[in-house]
Design a protein around this motif. Structure first.
Motif, PDB file in Angstrom:
ATOM      1  N   PHE A  84     -31.891  26.533 -24.229  1.00  0.00           N
ATOM      2  CA  PHE A  84     -32.991  26.017 -24.145  1.00  0.00           C
ATOM      3  C   PHE A  84     -32.817  24.551 -24.386  1.00  0.00           C
ATOM      4  O   PHE A  84     -31.992  24.187 -25.050  1.00  0.00           O
ATOM      5  N   THR A  85     -33.563  23.421 -23.194  1.00  0.00           N
ATOM      6  CA  THR A  85     -33.062  21.841 -23.389  1.00  0.00           C
ATOM      7  C   THR A  85     -34.910  21.503 -23.692  1.00  0.00           C
ATOM      8  O   THR A  85     -36.087  22.229 -23.041  1.00  0.00           O
ATOM      9  N   VAL A  86     -35.890  20.873 -24.874  1.00  0.00           N
ATOM     10  CA  VAL A  86     -36.715  19.825 -24.699  1.00  0.00           C
ATOM     11  C   VAL A  86     -36.402  18.903 -24.914  1.00  0.00           C
ATOM     12  O   VAL A  86     -36.007  18.210 -25.625  1.00  0.00           O
ATOM     13  N   VAL A 108     -40.245  28.666 -31.988  1.00  0.00           N
ATOM     14  CA  VAL A 108     -39.343  27.498 -32.868  1.00  0.00           C
ATOM     15  C   VAL A 108     -40.746  26.445 -32.006  1.00  0.00           C
ATOM     16  O   VAL A 108     -40.180  26.394 -30.863  1.00  0.00           O
ATOM     17  N   THR A 109     -40.989  26.092 -32.817  1.00  0.00           N
ATOM     18  CA  THR A 109     -42.407  25.380 -32.403  1.00  0.00           C
ATOM     19  C   THR A 109     -41.296  23.992 -32.198  1.00  0.00           C
ATOM     20  O   THR A 109     -40.210  23.533 -33.613  1.00  0.00           O
ATOM     21  N   TYR A 154     -32.375  19.643 -28.290  1.00  0.00           N
ATOM     22  CA  TYR A 154     -33.845  18.357 -28.189  1.00  0.00           C
ATOM     23  C   TYR A 154     -32.714  17.157 -27.473  1.00  0.00           C
ATOM     24  O   TYR A 154     -31.594  16.762 -27.997  1.00  0.00           O
ATOM     25  N   GLN A 155     -33.171  16.712 -26.418  1.00  0.00           N
ATOM     26  CA  GLN A 155     -33.429  15.346 -26.342  1.00  0.00           C
ATOM     27  C   GLN A 155     -34.595  14.550 -25.538  1.00  0.00           C
ATOM     28  O   GLN A 155     -35.451  14.894 -25.285  1.00  0.00           O
ATOM     29  N   GLY A 156     -34.061  12.739 -25.796  1.00  0.00           N
ATOM     30  CA  GLY A 156     -34.800  11.595 -25.001  1.00  0.00           C
ATOM     31  C   GLY A 156     -35.843  11.140 -26.268  1.00  0.00           C
ATOM     32  O   GLY A 156     -36.352  10.287 -25.655  1.00  0.00           O
ATOM     33  N   ASP A 199     -42.070  18.125 -23.585  1.00  0.00           N
ATOM     34  CA  ASP A 199     -42.288  18.902 -22.447  1.00  0.00           C
ATOM     35  C   ASP A 199     -42.654  19.948 -23.251  1.00  0.00           C
ATOM     36  O   ASP A 199     -43.236  20.601 -22.285  1.00  0.00           O
ATOM     37  N   LYS A 200     -42.446  20.586 -24.076  1.00  0.00           N
ATOM     38  CA  LYS A 200     -42.368  22.202 -24.470  1.00  0.00           C
ATOM     39  C   LYS A 200     -43.248  22.201 -26.329  1.00  0.00           C
ATOM     40  O   LYS A 200     -42.441  22.231 -26.900  1.00  0.00           O
ATOM     41  N   ALA A 201     -44.003  22.286 -26.185  1.00  0.00           N
ATOM     42  CA  ALA A 201     -44.564  22.740 -27.470  1.00  0.00           C
ATOM     43  C   ALA A 201     -44.149  23.219 -28.503  1.00  0.00           C
ATOM     44  O   ALA A 201     -43.495  23.161 -29.749  1.00  0.00           O
TER      45      ALA A 201
END
Length: 211
Positions: A135-137, A106-107, A62-64, A117-119
């Motif tokens: 994966f990156t969210v 995974v929510t 997770y980032q941002g 950007d990805k629910a």
């Protein structure tokens, strides 16, 4: 006095194993030179059995969202299979991997003021031949919806009342040209002299009438 045990032991050192030894321990040789006496010692390559294990990992980064950014999510599953190794040649023979496994969906965590950007990251099915999953969210800050402060309203233009005179001043903002200032001074001086002459003339006429 001949024995096969010495040769058999030497073969075993090189990865062989004994199947059968056809040479009799109580062999009696005959005197018939025309008939050969043949015996067989049967050996085979030894196979070493073992089990191989493998782990497949799923990582969600997770980032941002600055210091609100969630910690990475990680999960893993394990697989096993049998391995047979030829002790003479080193060649390996592999069995099948254990049954397929899945990573649950995974929510993405909800963060106030941010949108991911990805629910969610969907369910993933993997097997022993699968590579690790990554994966990156990314979170984006929501647009500001700050209302206008009602304590500071915009002042409207004051309307003109009926019958009220409106004065408008026009200002000439042109820059004076070369020589224009001197000409203005001369014109002003001329007007002053003319005004003074008129006053003196009126004063003279009044004096004559009195006389």
């Amino acid at each position: 006095s001949y024995s096969t045990s010495g040769n058999i032991a030497d073969y075993k050192k090189h990865g062989y194993e004994l199947v059968t030894d056809g040479y009799p321990a109580d062999l009696t040789f005959d005197n018939d030179d025309k008939t050969a006496q043949n015996f067989t010692v049967h050996l085979k390559h030894q196979n070493i059995q073992s089990t191989e294990a493998k782990t497949v990992t799923e990582t969600i980064h997770y980032q941002g969202a600055g210091n609100q950014t969630p910690a990475d999510h990680t999960a893993s599953v394990n697989f096993t299979r049998s391995v047979s190794t030829d002790a003479v040649t080193g060649e390996k023979t592999y069995g099948n991997w254990s049954a397929n496994q899945s990573f649950d969906a995974v929510t993405s965590p909800e963060l106030k003021g941010y949108t991911a950007d990805k629910a969610q990251i969907d369910k993933q099915t993997v097997n022993g031949d699968s590579k690790d999953l990554a994966f990156t969210v990314t979170y984006t800050k929501d647009a500001s919806t700050k209302p206008v402060n009602p304590s500071q309203p915009t002042t409207p233009a004051k309307p003109v009342q009926a019958g009220q005179a409106v004065a408008t001043n026009f200002v000439d903002q042109r820059l004076p040209q070369t020589g224009e200032t001197d000409q203005q001074h001369m014109t002003l001086s001329g007007l002053l002299l003319l005004a003074m002459s008129s006053v003196l003339g009126l004063f003279g006429m009044t004096k004559q009438r009195k006389e």
